[in-house]
Design a protein around this motif. Structure first.
Motif, mmCIF file in Angstrom:
data_model
loop_
_atom_site.group_PDB
_atom_site.id
_atom_site.type_symbol
_atom_site.label_atom_id
_atom_site.label_comp_id
_atom_site.label_asym_id
_atom_site.label_seq_id
_atom_site.Cartn_x
_atom_site.Cartn_y
_atom_site.Cartn_z
ATOM 1 N N LEU A 80 44.334 -15.101 -28.936
ATOM 2 C CA LEU A 80 44.887 -14.507 -29.800
ATOM 3 C C LEU A 80 45.712 -15.492 -30.601
ATOM 4 C CD1 LEU A 80 45.976 -10.807 -29.223
ATOM 5 C CD2 LEU A 80 43.974 -11.639 -30.749
ATOM 6 N N ALA A 81 46.385 -16.526 -29.895
ATOM 7 C CA ALA A 81 47.334 -17.609 -30.278
ATOM 8 C C ALA A 81 46.456 -18.462 -30.900
ATOM 9 C CB ALA A 81 48.187 -18.050 -29.103
ATOM 10 N N ARG A 82 45.333 -18.774 -30.270
ATOM 11 C CA ARG A 82 44.399 -19.968 -30.806
ATOM 12 C C ARG A 82 43.901 -19.468 -32.150
ATOM 13 N NH1 ARG A 82 42.894 -20.216 -25.062
ATOM 14 N NH2 ARG A 82 41.321 -18.870 -25.290
ATOM 15 N N GLU A 83 43.692 -18.197 -32.228
ATOM 16 C CA GLU A 83 43.201 -17.356 -33.633
ATOM 17 C C GLU A 83 44.195 -17.481 -34.509
ATOM 18 O OE1 GLU A 83 40.252 -16.519 -34.194
ATOM 19 O OE2 GLU A 83 39.463 -16.888 -32.230
ATOM 20 N N ASP A 84 45.566 -17.620 -34.070
ATOM 21 C CA ASP A 84 46.546 -17.624 -34.797
ATOM 22 C C ASP A 84 46.715 -19.113 -35.356
ATOM 23 O OD1 ASP A 84 47.339 -15.008 -35.002
ATOM 24 O OD2 ASP A 84 48.778 -15.205 -33.456
ATOM 25 N N VAL A 85 46.405 -19.991 -34.592
ATOM 26 C CA VAL A 85 46.434 -21.574 -35.087
ATOM 27 C C VAL A 85 45.456 -21.694 -36.361
ATOM 28 C CG1 VAL A 85 45.808 -23.954 -34.314
ATOM 29 C CG2 VAL A 85 47.416 -22.346 -33.081
ATOM 30 N N VAL A 86 44.093 -21.150 -36.167
ATOM 31 C CA VAL A 86 43.081 -21.156 -37.280
ATOM 32 C C VAL A 86 43.679 -20.547 -38.409
ATOM 33 C CG1 VAL A 86 40.969 -20.412 -37.856
ATOM 34 C CG2 VAL A 86 41.498 -21.569 -35.474
ATOM 35 N N ALA A 88 46.751 -19.863 -39.487
ATOM 36 C CA ALA A 88 47.961 -20.581 -39.860
ATOM 37 C C ALA A 88 47.692 -21.932 -40.249
ATOM 38 C CB ALA A 88 49.022 -20.113 -39.394
ATOM 39 N N TRP A 89 46.424 -22.422 -40.329
ATOM 40 C CA TRP A 89 46.225 -23.882 -40.280
ATOM 41 C C TRP A 89 46.883 -24.635 -41.612
ATOM 42 C CZ3 TRP A 89 45.322 -27.825 -37.536
ATOM 43 C CH2 TRP A 89 44.946 -28.992 -37.994
ATOM 44 N N ASP A 90 46.878 -23.911 -42.616
ATOM 45 C CA ASP A 90 47.640 -24.410 -44.015
ATOM 46 C C ASP A 90 49.024 -24.421 -43.819
ATOM 47 O OD1 ASP A 90 47.810 -21.660 -44.112
ATOM 48 O OD2 ASP A 90 47.452 -21.517 -45.988
ATOM 49 N N GLU A 91 49.586 -23.648 -42.987
ATOM 50 C CA GLU A 91 51.007 -23.806 -42.618
ATOM 51 C C GLU A 91 51.463 -24.913 -41.676
ATOM 52 O OE1 GLU A 91 52.318 -19.831 -41.570
ATOM 53 O OE2 GLU A 91 51.594 -18.916 -43.300
ATOM 54 N N VAL A 92 50.510 -24.901 -40.878
ATOM 55 C CA VAL A 92 50.783 -26.087 -39.738
ATOM 56 C C VAL A 92 50.477 -27.548 -40.171
ATOM 57 C CG1 VAL A 92 50.026 -26.855 -37.445
ATOM 58 C CG2 VAL A 92 50.445 -24.439 -37.779
ATOM 59 N N ALA A 93 49.122 -27.735 -41.152
ATOM 60 C CA ALA A 93 49.043 -28.968 -41.191
ATOM 61 C C ALA A 93 49.321 -29.472 -42.849
ATOM 62 C CB ALA A 93 47.364 -29.123 -41.365
ATOM 63 N N ARG A 128 48.588 -37.287 -35.981
ATOM 64 C CA ARG A 128 48.005 -36.444 -34.642
ATOM 65 C C ARG A 128 49.388 -35.861 -34.276
ATOM 66 N NH1 ARG A 128 44.320 -39.179 -31.216
ATOM 67 N NH2 ARG A 128 42.942 -38.109 -32.467
ATOM 68 N N ALA A 129 50.465 -36.663 -33.649
ATOM 69 C CA ALA A 129 51.404 -36.209 -33.004
ATOM 70 C C ALA A 129 52.556 -35.453 -33.924
ATOM 71 C CB ALA A 129 52.510 -37.519 -32.675
ATOM 72 N N HIS A 130 52.556 -35.441 -35.236
ATOM 73 C CA HIS A 130 53.308 -34.477 -35.950
ATOM 74 C C HIS A 130 52.607 -32.979 -35.918
ATOM 75 C CE1 HIS A 130 55.558 -32.832 -38.939
ATOM 76 N NE2 HIS A 130 54.559 -32.632 -39.903
ATOM 77 N N ILE A 131 51.267 -33.028 -35.866
ATOM 78 C CA ILE A 131 50.651 -31.595 -36.299
ATOM 79 C C ILE A 131 50.645 -31.137 -34.876
ATOM 80 C CG2 ILE A 131 48.440 -30.630 -36.666
ATOM 81 C CD1 ILE A 131 47.874 -32.855 -38.688
ATOM 82 N N ILE A 135 51.957 -27.344 -33.873
ATOM 83 C CA ILE A 135 51.386 -26.348 -33.228
ATOM 84 C C ILE A 135 52.121 -25.677 -31.942
ATOM 85 C CG2 ILE A 135 48.832 -25.835 -31.809
ATOM 86 C CD1 ILE A 135 47.713 -27.584 -34.233
ATOM 87 N N MET A 136 52.340 -26.717 -31.057
ATOM 88 C CA MET A 136 53.177 -26.452 -29.855
ATOM 89 C C MET A 136 54.529 -25.718 -30.336
ATOM 90 S SD MET A 136 52.493 -29.414 -27.457
ATOM 91 C CE MET A 136 51.344 -29.883 -26.552
ATOM 92 N N ARG A 137 55.235 -26.006 -31.171
ATOM 93 C CA ARG A 137 56.402 -25.255 -31.527
ATOM 94 C C ARG A 137 55.935 -23.988 -32.036
ATOM 95 N NH1 ARG A 137 59.284 -23.957 -35.625
ATOM 96 N NH2 ARG A 137 57.874 -25.080 -37.258
ATOM 97 N N ARG A 138 54.780 -23.816 -32.752
ATOM 98 C CA ARG A 138 54.715 -22.390 -33.138
ATOM 99 C C ARG A 138 54.097 -21.454 -32.490
ATOM 100 N NH1 ARG A 138 53.981 -22.248 -39.725
ATOM 101 N NH2 ARG A 138 55.370 -23.747 -40.313
ATOM 102 N N PHE A 139 52.969 -22.108 -31.781
ATOM 103 C CA PHE A 139 52.059 -21.179 -30.816
ATOM 104 C C PHE A 139 52.011 -21.705 -29.407
ATOM 105 C CE2 PHE A 139 50.498 -21.389 -35.227
ATOM 106 C CZ PHE A 139 50.642 -20.045 -35.717
#
Length: 174
Positions: A80-86, A88-93, A128-131, A135-139
């Motif tokens: 479910l966390a991986r699905e949340d990454v997909v 919320a991709w516009d917020e993360v990237a 890459r490092a910033h994104i 991702i690690m901070r949010r999910f």
């Protein structure tokens, strides 16, 4: 032991053992023992505590808590966390990046992101490092260890049993 002795003993025990239990034990042919009753009562009190009204843990739970417990106990949290990454991709990237990219795969801790062009893929490798940090901070449950950026999905010119090794056509796409 005679019947008179039993009656005298049961009347002495009647003050410590409830009358209903004494009657039951007398009808079953057993002698009521106050010590056994107290032990049984103490043991039952610990076990039956969850069945007693107005005790701790008896309050109704919200639907969100019930579903959260279900997903945790079923082991669905990482998926479910991986699905949340997909999702919320516009917020993360970022919005500009999200318009030109999309996550396409996740395998063994590697998130694969496909870009519209090879230039965008190369630019995102520099970010890459910033994104990845975002991702690690949010999910943190998603288990993303690295990100792989790929260019657009282009047709392969190398297919079939008689493909010739070599670079093939150049400067056709992207």
């Amino acid at each position: 032991m005679t019947d008179d002795e039993r009656d005298a003993e049961s009347s002495a025990d009647a003050g410590t053992v409830p009358e209903t239990i004494a009657t039951y034990l007398r009808l079953r042919g057993l002698e009521p023992s106050p010590r056994a009753y107290r032990r049984r009562r103490r043991r039952r009190g610990a076990d039956d505590d969850e069945n007693q009204p107005f005790t701790g843990g008896r309050d109704p739970h919200g639907l969100g808590d019930v579903i959260s417990n279900l997903t945790r106990e079923s082991g669905w949290d990482p998926q479910l966390a991986r699905e949340d990454v997909v999702r919320a991709w516009d917020e993360v990237a970022g919005e500009d990046t999200a318009r030109r990219t999309r996550p396409v795969a996740f395998h063994d801790g590697v998130l694969t992101v496909q870009a519209d062009s090879t230039a965008w893929a190369k630019q995102l490798q520099l970010m890459r490092a910033h994104i990845l940090t975002e991702i690690m901070r949010r999910f943190p449950e998603a288990g993303v260890e690295t990100i792989r950026f790929i260019g657009p999905d282009v047709p392969s010119w190398k297919w079939g049993p008689r493909a010739i090794p070599g670079r093939g056509p150049r400067d056709t796409y992207g």
